[in-house]
Write an enzyme that holds these catalytic residues in place. Structure first.
Site, PDB file in Angstrom:
ATOM      1  N   SER A  48       0.831  -1.209   0.000  1.00 58.28           N
ATOM      2  CA  SER A  48       0.000   0.000   0.000  1.00 58.28           C
ATOM      3  C   SER A  48       0.860   1.251   0.000  1.00 58.28           C
ATOM      4  CB  SER A  48      -0.867  -0.025   1.263  1.00 58.28           C
ATOM      5  OG  SER A  48      -1.410   1.245   1.507  1.00 58.28           O
ATOM      6  N   TYR A  56      -2.542  -0.067  10.178  1.00 55.40           N
ATOM      7  CA  TYR A  56      -2.708  -0.760   8.894  1.00 55.40           C
ATOM      8  C   TYR A  56      -1.450  -0.605   8.038  1.00 55.40           C
ATOM      9  CZ  TYR A  56      -3.751  -1.233   3.975  1.00 55.40           C
ATOM     10  OH  TYR A  56      -3.664  -1.576   2.650  1.00 55.40           O
ATOM     11  N   LYS A  75       1.615  -3.374   6.615  1.00 51.54           N
ATOM     12  CA  LYS A  75       2.070  -3.565   5.230  1.00 51.54           C
ATOM     13  C   LYS A  75       3.580  -3.384   5.128  1.00 51.54           C
ATOM     14  CE  LYS A  75      -1.701  -4.762   3.292  1.00 51.54           C
ATOM     15  NZ  LYS A  75      -1.849  -6.072   2.626  1.00 51.54           N
TER      16      LYS A  75
END
Ligand code: UDP
Length: 356
Positions: free
Chosen positions: A127, A151, A155
């Site tokens: 991402s 989040y 990643k």
């Protein structure tokens, strides 16, 4: 070229579109998905659009090594695309353990089983949020990384793990694709984004306001250092993201080790610009109110997509109008998501809800 591709999270938004793209280009596709944030209905739609079935579809969690082993033993998997993960920025701050467990432990379980089963080709769903607000836009793959929420940290941790594993296993080939903001839907209107509960992302929220399912959009901050004060993102059509994955699979054998690429368009769009474009395409103005900033958000994330263009001679082709048009088509046909089936030929048309 790898023939059988295992797609984890294959019923999800990006996964399902990627399955269609892979099937359409001659790959056999096996899906593993636990459906915590996806509908099994998407799997039927994939086969319908592609005109041929998936080679296999399993309801399983990527952390479940035993289940993964069974899948690998049942199919001659040549390469894996790993999408299965939690993906909502806001939710990740409220449920960090769940995010680390699914995203990081899930990737470790998959890597362990891939190695056991001697599968050494992987495309990893990363991402642009790994960049955080450390870099100046447009962001290249060499821009500094500084994730601002759990989040994004999951990643980045997965990328680090993949680098370490590549150092350890010289036969491993990994492509990590840092997507910017995937939106839109399959042009057929059969596949699209169907988030559970209140959408955490802008485009599905806007689409649900336009269709009358939600009263108005909250714009998270209008005091950013951007032209209109609202957050600027690089929205990319999900069909371009899907195509990017299919092209990536064909380039896995270019070399061993870990490589990282941005998947974006290079064009920034503000929240208010997206709202205006959606209103124009749908013919439904989208009411909004300005709310406070969302924790963990950054002002601007726009890709420099030139590395992928140079490496694969590939670039995105779909613009913001196509993104809004296709997202709207899916939303209009499915006001309540996949739980509402689209009309049969001759059924209700624009303006009438196929759900009655
Ligand atoms: N956003 C917003 N209202 C919403 C959801 C998102 O104003 O209900 C804004 C958000 O602050 C950001 C942009 O829209 O500037 C894109 O957010 P999204 O969650 O879609 O993607 P992100 O870039 O955060 O992954």
């Amino acid at each position: 070229m790898p023939e059988t591709v295992l797609v984890t999270g294959g019923a999800g938004f990006i996964g399902s579109h990627t399955c269609v793209e892979l099937l359409g280009h001659g790959h056999d596709v096996v899906v593993v998905d636990n459906h915590v944030n996806s509908s099994p209905e998407a799997l039927d739609r994939i086969a319908k659009i592609a005109g041929r079935p998936l080679a296999g579809a399993y309801r399983a969690d990527v952390r479940d090594r035993k289940a993964l082993r069974e899948v690998f033993s049942s199919h001659p998997v040549d390469a894996v695309i790993h999408f299965a993960a939690h993906k909502a920025v806001g939710e990740s701050a409220a449920r960090p353990v769940e995010y680390y467990d699914t995203n990081v432990a899930g990737t470790c379980a998959l890597l362990a089983v891939m190695h056991e089963q001697r599968v050494h080709r992987l495309v990893f769903s990363s991402s642009c949020s790994v960049y955080g607000d450390a870099g100046t836009v447009p962001l290249t793959e060499r821009s500094p990384v500084a994730p601002t929420n759990p989040y994004a940290r999951t990643k980045l941790m997965c990328e680090r793990i993949l680098e370490d594993v590549c150092d350890h296993l010289p036969q491993l080939k990994v492509l990590a694709l840092r997507y910017f903001n995937p939106v839109g839907a399959h042009p057929s209107g059969l596949l699209g984004e169907d988030p559970r509960g209140v959408p955490g992302n802008l485009m599905p929220y806007v689409a649900q306001v336009a269709v009358g399912r939600r009263a108005q959009l909250s714009v998270f901050g209008d005091d950013y250092p951007t032209p209109d004060g609202t957050g600027v993102r690089d929205y990319i059509h999900v069909m371009d993201v899907a195509e990017g994955h299919r092209v990536a699979v064909g380039h896995l054998d270019d070399r061993t080790g870990m490589r990282v690429f941005n998947l974006g368009t290079g064009t920034g769009t503000s929240v208010l610009q997206l709202v205006a474009a959606f209103g124009e395409v749908s013919g439904r103005p989208v009411p909004y109110r300005v709310a406070g900033r969302r924790a963990g958000d950054v002002a601007e994330l726009v890709a420099d997509p030139s590395a992928v263009a140079a490496a694969w001679d590939w670039a995105t082709t779909r613009d913001l109008t196509a993104m809004c048009r296709d997202a709207w088509r899916f939303q209009e046909l499915h006001p309540d998501g996949y739980s509402c089936r689209p009309p049969r030929a001759g059924g209700p048309t624009t303006g009438e809800s196929p759900c009655g």
